[in-house]
Design a protein around this motif. Structure first.
Motif: not given
Length: 115
Positions: A48-55, A21-24, A3-6
C-alpha cells in the motif's frame, strides 16, 4: 517494520503483511503449482502506498522463500519484484528450474482471470 506480522493465507493464495490494527499493508499473490512438480509461484507483489519504502516487499519475498523451504518446494517466480529480489539474494532464493517456470507460465495462461 517491527510492527508488521506476515501471514500465509494459502487458501486465498496470499502472503500478507499485516499492520498493528489488522490492516493488510502488503501482499504477495501466488498459486501452488502441482505439475510437473509442486512449487510456489508468486505473481504479484503489492505494498500500500502509505507503507512503501519500509522494507515490506522484501520481507514478504524473504518469507515466501522461507515458507517454500519449510514446505520442501521450490519457488518459480513470475512476479517481477520477486525475480529481482531473488537475483539480489541468491543465498536465500535458489534459482528456479526453467521447466517449472515454463509450467507456471502455462498455468497462468490457462487461468487468465485468476490474477
Amino acid at each position: 517494520m517491527s510492527d508488521i506480522e506476515i501471514r500465509d493465507d494459502r487458501a486465498a493464495g496470499r502472503l500478507e503483511a499485516v499492520g498493528d490494527g489488522g490492516e493488510v499493508v502488503g501482499r504477495i499473490e501466488y498459486f501452488v503449482l502441482d505439475s510437473p512438480a509442486a512449487a510456489l509461484v508468486p505473481v504479484h507483489t503489492v505494498v500500500e502506498p502509505a507503507h512503501e519504502g519500509k522494507g515490506i516487499a522484501g520481507s514478504l519475498a524473504r518469507e515466501l522463500y522461507a515458507l517454500a523451504a519449510r514446505d520442501g518446494v521450490p519457488v518459480a517466480p513470475l512476479c517481477p519484484y520477486v525475480v529481482k529480489w531473488a537475483a539480489r539474494h541468491p543465498e536465500e532464493a535458489p534459482a528456479a528450474d526453467p521447466g517449472l517456470l515454463s509450467a507456471a507460465k502455462d498455468w497462468l495462461r490457462a487461468h487468465p482471470g485468476r490474477f
